[in-house]
Design a protein around this motif. Structure first.
Motif, mmCIF file in Angstrom:
data_model
loop_
_atom_site.group_PDB
_atom_site.id
_atom_site.type_symbol
_atom_site.label_atom_id
_atom_site.label_comp_id
_atom_site.label_asym_id
_atom_site.label_seq_id
_atom_site.Cartn_x
_atom_site.Cartn_y
_atom_site.Cartn_z
ATOM 1 N N TRP A 88 0.843 -1.195 0.000
ATOM 2 C CA TRP A 88 0.000 0.000 0.000
ATOM 3 C C TRP A 88 0.882 1.251 0.000
ATOM 4 O O TRP A 88 0.650 2.176 -0.772
ATOM 5 C CB TRP A 88 -0.938 -0.010 1.207
ATOM 6 C CG TRP A 88 -1.836 1.191 1.268
ATOM 7 C CD1 TRP A 88 -3.038 1.346 0.637
ATOM 8 C CD2 TRP A 88 -1.600 2.410 1.979
ATOM 9 N NE1 TRP A 88 -3.566 2.592 0.920
ATOM 10 C CE2 TRP A 88 -2.696 3.259 1.742
ATOM 11 C CE3 TRP A 88 -0.573 2.864 2.795
ATOM 12 C CZ2 TRP A 88 -2.796 4.536 2.288
ATOM 13 C CZ3 TRP A 88 -0.665 4.135 3.339
ATOM 14 C CH2 TRP A 88 -1.763 4.953 3.082
ATOM 15 N N LEU A 89 1.902 1.270 0.881
ATOM 16 C CA LEU A 89 2.811 2.417 0.954
ATOM 17 C C LEU A 89 3.541 2.637 -0.364
ATOM 18 O O LEU A 89 3.621 3.761 -0.862
ATOM 19 C CB LEU A 89 3.836 2.214 2.073
ATOM 20 C CG LEU A 89 3.345 2.431 3.491
ATOM 21 C CD1 LEU A 89 4.357 1.902 4.495
ATOM 22 C CD2 LEU A 89 3.071 3.902 3.728
ATOM 23 N N GLU A 90 4.065 1.563 -0.938
ATOM 24 C CA GLU A 90 4.804 1.677 -2.200
ATOM 25 C C GLU A 90 3.902 2.155 -3.333
ATOM 26 O O GLU A 90 4.278 3.037 -4.111
ATOM 27 C CB GLU A 90 5.455 0.346 -2.543
ATOM 28 C CG GLU A 90 6.602 -0.002 -1.600
ATOM 29 C CD GLU A 90 7.094 -1.435 -1.757
ATOM 30 O OE1 GLU A 90 6.617 -2.155 -2.668
ATOM 31 O OE2 GLU A 90 7.955 -1.831 -0.957
ATOM 32 N N LYS A 91 2.713 1.590 -3.430
ATOM 33 C CA LYS A 91 1.782 1.984 -4.484
ATOM 34 C C LYS A 91 1.363 3.445 -4.329
ATOM 35 O O LYS A 91 1.330 4.210 -5.302
ATOM 36 C CB LYS A 91 0.547 1.080 -4.461
ATOM 37 C CG LYS A 91 -0.437 1.375 -5.568
ATOM 38 C CD LYS A 91 -1.592 0.402 -5.533
ATOM 39 C CE LYS A 91 -2.585 0.726 -6.630
ATOM 40 N NZ LYS A 91 -3.731 -0.172 -6.623
ATOM 41 N N SER B 54 7.951 -5.657 9.543
ATOM 42 C CA SER B 54 6.573 -5.644 9.035
ATOM 43 C C SER B 54 5.579 -5.078 10.044
ATOM 44 O O SER B 54 4.598 -4.434 9.656
ATOM 45 C CB SER B 54 6.149 -7.044 8.595
ATOM 46 O OG SER B 54 6.220 -7.947 9.680
ATOM 47 N N THR B 55 5.810 -5.274 11.328
ATOM 48 C CA THR B 55 4.900 -4.742 12.343
ATOM 49 C C THR B 55 4.909 -3.220 12.330
ATOM 50 O O THR B 55 3.857 -2.573 12.340
ATOM 51 C CB THR B 55 5.302 -5.259 13.743
ATOM 52 O OG1 THR B 55 5.249 -6.682 13.731
ATOM 53 C CG2 THR B 55 4.377 -4.720 14.823
ATOM 54 N N ILE B 56 6.097 -2.642 12.293
ATOM 55 C CA ILE B 56 6.195 -1.173 12.285
ATOM 56 C C ILE B 56 5.679 -0.609 10.975
ATOM 57 O O ILE B 56 4.961 0.406 10.969
ATOM 58 C CB ILE B 56 7.636 -0.725 12.587
ATOM 59 C CG1 ILE B 56 7.942 -1.030 14.061
ATOM 60 C CG2 ILE B 56 7.820 0.763 12.274
ATOM 61 C CD1 ILE B 56 9.332 -0.734 14.507
ATOM 62 N N MET B 57 5.998 -1.239 9.855
ATOM 63 C CA MET B 57 5.507 -0.734 8.580
ATOM 64 C C MET B 57 3.981 -0.802 8.521
ATOM 65 O O MET B 57 3.337 0.070 7.937
ATOM 66 C CB MET B 57 6.153 -1.478 7.414
ATOM 67 C CG MET B 57 7.668 -1.253 7.323
ATOM 68 S SD MET B 57 8.200 0.467 7.474
ATOM 69 C CE MET B 57 7.525 1.169 5.995
ATOM 70 N N GLU B 58 3.390 -1.791 9.162
ATOM 71 C CA GLU B 58 1.925 -1.852 9.237
ATOM 72 C C GLU B 58 1.388 -0.694 10.078
ATOM 73 O O GLU B 58 0.387 -0.072 9.721
ATOM 74 C CB GLU B 58 1.465 -3.182 9.826
ATOM 75 C CG GLU B 58 -0.045 -3.286 9.891
ATOM 76 C CD GLU B 58 -0.545 -4.659 10.306
ATOM 77 O OE1 GLU B 58 -1.772 -4.781 10.455
ATOM 78 O OE2 GLU B 58 0.263 -5.587 10.464
ATOM 79 N N SER C 100 -1.678 11.408 -0.765
ATOM 80 C CA SER C 100 -0.369 11.217 -1.393
ATOM 81 C C SER C 100 0.619 10.776 -0.318
ATOM 82 O O SER C 100 0.462 11.115 0.854
ATOM 83 C CB SER C 100 0.141 12.528 -1.999
ATOM 84 O OG SER C 100 -0.817 13.106 -2.845
ATOM 85 N N VAL C 101 1.637 10.022 -0.747
ATOM 86 C CA VAL C 101 2.689 9.586 0.171
ATOM 87 C C VAL C 101 4.037 9.834 -0.474
ATOM 88 O O VAL C 101 4.270 9.442 -1.620
ATOM 89 C CB VAL C 101 2.552 8.088 0.537
ATOM 90 C CG1 VAL C 101 3.760 7.610 1.343
ATOM 91 C CG2 VAL C 101 1.271 7.833 1.329
ATOM 92 N N ALA C 102 4.920 10.503 0.270
ATOM 93 C CA ALA C 102 6.315 10.680 -0.142
ATOM 94 C C ALA C 102 7.135 9.700 0.688
ATOM 95 O O ALA C 102 7.193 9.810 1.916
ATOM 96 C CB ALA C 102 6.769 12.112 0.109
#
Length: 127
Positions: free
Chosen positions: A10-13, A69-73, A86-88
């Protein structure tokens, strides 16, 4: 069969989609050197020239935070809750995880991160 929500994807997309309007979520990684991320700082900006509306930081003592993965979630969940459009996001480390004036005196180099001393740091807007 439907696969569940994948925060990293999701973050990458979201970041590859380019600017889609405000609010914008920024995700910046920091580490003691250029190989291991130990901190991620995430902010939400609601308008041009506006200060961050929301800011959160996560820190790990071991491993690379970018692979946690826990923190990225938690990062993705935070940004979704703020309804960012938008995400930078950069996977490159932007510098030392310690804060000048808080963790070490203003105008000095961080004694815990000699790698970053007198080193040009990447600029998130460069690419």
């Amino acid at each position: 069969m439907k696969i569940g929500w994948q925060p990293q994807k999701w973050l990458e997309k979201k970041s590859k989609s380019g600017f889609r309007g405000y609010p914008v979520g920024t995700v910046a990684f920091y580490g003691p050197d250029n190989t291991r991320g130990s901190k991620v700082a995430v902010a939400v900006i609601t308008a041009p020239e506006a200060p961050p509306f929301a800011l959160r930081r996560w820190v790990v003592e071991t491993g690379d935070i970018r692979a946690n993965s826990t923190i990225m979630e938690e990062v993705a969940t935070f940004l979704r809750a703020e309804e960012v459009r938008s995400v930078a996001l950069t996977s490159e480390l932007l510098g030392c995880p310690h804060e000048e004036g808080t963790d070490y005196p203003e105008g000095e180099v961080c004694p815990q991160c000699p790698y970053w001393a007198n080193r040009e740091r990447p600029c998130p807007s460069d690419g």
